[in-house]
Design an enzyme around this catalytic site. Structure first.
Site, mmCIF file in Angstrom:
data_model
loop_
_atom_site.group_PDB
_atom_site.id
_atom_site.type_symbol
_atom_site.label_atom_id
_atom_site.label_comp_id
_atom_site.label_asym_id
_atom_site.label_seq_id
_atom_site.Cartn_x
_atom_site.Cartn_y
_atom_site.Cartn_z
ATOM 1 N N ALA A 12 -9.016 32.052 45.568
ATOM 2 C CA ALA A 12 -8.027 30.986 45.371
ATOM 3 C C ALA A 12 -8.671 29.618 45.160
ATOM 4 C CB ALA A 12 -7.092 30.946 46.576
ATOM 5 N N ARG A 66 -0.838 36.441 35.478
ATOM 6 C CA ARG A 66 -0.206 36.299 36.798
ATOM 7 C C ARG A 66 0.513 34.940 36.888
ATOM 8 N NH1 ARG A 66 -4.288 37.758 41.329
ATOM 9 N NH2 ARG A 66 -2.324 37.815 42.504
ATOM 10 N N ASP A 102 -18.044 20.871 41.814
ATOM 11 C CA ASP A 102 -19.107 19.860 41.866
ATOM 12 C C ASP A 102 -20.408 20.459 42.387
ATOM 13 O OD1 ASP A 102 -17.413 17.958 40.870
ATOM 14 O OD2 ASP A 102 -17.120 16.883 42.759
ATOM 15 N N ARG A 128 -2.361 30.278 38.676
ATOM 16 C CA ARG A 128 -3.672 30.951 38.571
ATOM 17 C C ARG A 128 -4.284 30.784 37.180
ATOM 18 N NH1 ARG A 128 -3.822 34.087 43.349
ATOM 19 N NH2 ARG A 128 -1.738 34.730 43.937
ATOM 20 N N ARG A 138 -6.168 44.756 50.651
ATOM 21 C CA ARG A 138 -5.348 43.638 50.175
ATOM 22 C C ARG A 138 -4.775 43.962 48.783
ATOM 23 N NH1 ARG A 138 -7.992 38.297 47.453
ATOM 24 N NH2 ARG A 138 -6.085 37.077 47.294
ATOM 25 N N PRO A 155 -12.500 33.150 49.391
ATOM 26 C CA PRO A 155 -11.578 33.531 50.459
ATOM 27 C C PRO A 155 -10.783 34.801 50.178
ATOM 28 C CG PRO A 155 -10.735 31.648 49.235
ATOM 29 C CD PRO A 155 -12.151 31.861 48.782
ATOM 30 N N ASN A 156 -10.593 35.546 51.242
ATOM 31 C CA ASN A 156 -9.771 36.774 51.255
ATOM 32 C C ASN A 156 -10.413 37.963 50.555
ATOM 33 O OD1 ASN A 156 -7.485 35.632 52.688
ATOM 34 N ND2 ASN A 156 -7.160 34.414 50.850
ATOM 35 N N ASN A 179 -16.966 34.726 42.308
ATOM 36 C CA ASN A 179 -15.525 34.928 42.381
ATOM 37 C C ASN A 179 -15.028 34.009 43.488
ATOM 38 O OD1 ASN A 179 -12.876 35.595 42.582
ATOM 39 N ND2 ASN A 179 -13.181 37.808 42.785
ATOM 40 N N HIS A 183 -8.742 27.807 41.772
ATOM 41 C CA HIS A 183 -7.612 27.036 41.251
ATOM 42 C C HIS A 183 -7.425 25.705 41.971
ATOM 43 C CE1 HIS A 183 -6.984 31.042 39.718
ATOM 44 N NE2 HIS A 183 -6.712 31.508 40.930
ATOM 45 N N GLU A 190 -18.232 33.105 36.063
ATOM 46 C CA GLU A 190 -17.016 33.208 36.891
ATOM 47 C C GLU A 190 -16.398 34.580 36.679
ATOM 48 O OE1 GLU A 190 -14.154 30.156 35.888
ATOM 49 O OE2 GLU A 190 -12.516 31.254 36.855
ATOM 50 N N HIS A 216 -13.212 37.460 37.988
ATOM 51 C CA HIS A 216 -11.997 37.762 38.745
ATOM 52 C C HIS A 216 -11.682 39.234 38.584
ATOM 53 C CE1 HIS A 216 -11.246 33.548 39.402
ATOM 54 N NE2 HIS A 216 -11.528 33.345 38.131
ATOM 55 N N LEU A 217 -11.284 39.863 39.664
ATOM 56 C CA LEU A 217 -10.865 41.261 39.606
ATOM 57 C C LEU A 217 -9.611 41.401 38.749
ATOM 58 C CD1 LEU A 217 -11.378 41.624 43.389
ATOM 59 C CD2 LEU A 217 -12.516 43.158 41.785
ATOM 60 N N SER A 218 -8.656 40.517 38.982
ATOM 61 C CA SER A 218 -7.372 40.595 38.269
ATOM 62 C C SER A 218 -7.410 39.725 37.020
ATOM 63 C CB SER A 218 -6.240 40.122 39.193
ATOM 64 O OG SER A 218 -6.412 38.745 39.529
ATOM 65 N N TYR A 246 -5.832 44.281 43.140
ATOM 66 C CA TYR A 246 -7.276 44.078 43.294
ATOM 67 C C TYR A 246 -8.082 45.367 43.342
ATOM 68 C CZ TYR A 246 -5.826 39.302 44.232
ATOM 69 O OH TYR A 246 -5.271 38.059 44.109
HETATM 70 C C1 DQA Z 1 -9.024 36.441 42.263
HETATM 71 C C2 DQA Z 1 -7.806 35.778 41.608
HETATM 72 C C3 DQA Z 1 -7.351 34.580 42.422
HETATM 73 O O1 DQA Z 1 -6.220 33.978 41.808
HETATM 74 C C4 DQA Z 1 -6.972 35.005 43.817
HETATM 75 O O2 DQA Z 1 -6.618 33.885 44.592
HETATM 76 C C5 DQA Z 1 -8.042 35.799 44.488
HETATM 77 C C6 DQA Z 1 -8.775 36.798 43.714
HETATM 78 C C7 DQA Z 1 -9.410 37.765 41.544
HETATM 79 O O3 DQA Z 1 -10.527 38.216 41.768
HETATM 80 O O4 DQA Z 1 -8.611 38.316 40.808
HETATM 81 O O5 DQA Z 1 -8.263 35.686 45.678
HETATM 82 O O6 DQA Z 1 -10.127 35.562 42.158
#
Ligand code: DQA
Length: 150
Positions: free
Chosen positions: A76, A106, A86, A110, A17, A9-10, A73, A79, A97, A99-101, A22
């Protein structure tokens, strides 16, 4: 070798964003760079993004048979989602897995991931490079596993 890239998501909002967190690259740019690297590595990638947990679970289930592994990725849902954990565990394909950040630098919520202990590896904090390093690592892992099988 085929890899399914899954964006949660997002991540469709990348580029606009919170760029300080990010980065400035759009999702299309991330996918373009993944395709370029995939060509170099001589693998195939398909990229999928959804804001919906159920759609992500359906995609993992639907794609699994045709792919060797997943690059994920989960945004959210990392978490929060037992369902995605599953699904990824249930289909029996290795996944990395990303993550950009740096999620560990943080907010405390997270710091926990429902995916990490099932993942081959985790890459976080390098922006777009997290995806590229994650893809490289996954391909190395899959090639080593294939060698041990033969
Ligand atoms: C994220 C980190 C997550 O905590 C956050 O909710 C995201 C992006 C990252 O790529 O850093 O949407 O997965």
């Amino acid at each position: 070798m085929k890899i399914a890239v899954v964006h949660g998501p997002n991540l469709n909002l990348l580029g606009q964003r919170e760029p300080a967190i990010y980065g400035g690259a759009t999702l299309a740019e991330v996918d373009r760079q993944l395709h370029t690297l995939a060509m170099e590595l001589q693998v195939e990638v398909t990229c999928f993004q959804s804001n919906s947990e159920g759609a992500l679970v359906d995609h993992v289930q639907g794609a699994a048979e045709a792919v060797d592994g997943f690059l994920v990725n989960a945004g959210a849902y990392t978490h929060t989602s037992v369902a995605l954990r599953d699904a990824l565990t249930g289909v029996g394909r290795p996944f990395v897995e990303v993550h950009l950040s740096n999620v560990y630098a943080r907010e405390p919520f997270r710091h926990h991931s429902y995916l990490s202990d099932r993942a081959v590896g985790v890459v976080a904090g390098f922006g777009l490079e997290s995806y590229l390093s994650g893809l490289r690592g996954l391909v190395v892992h899959l090639r080593q596993a294939a060698k041990h099988e033969s």
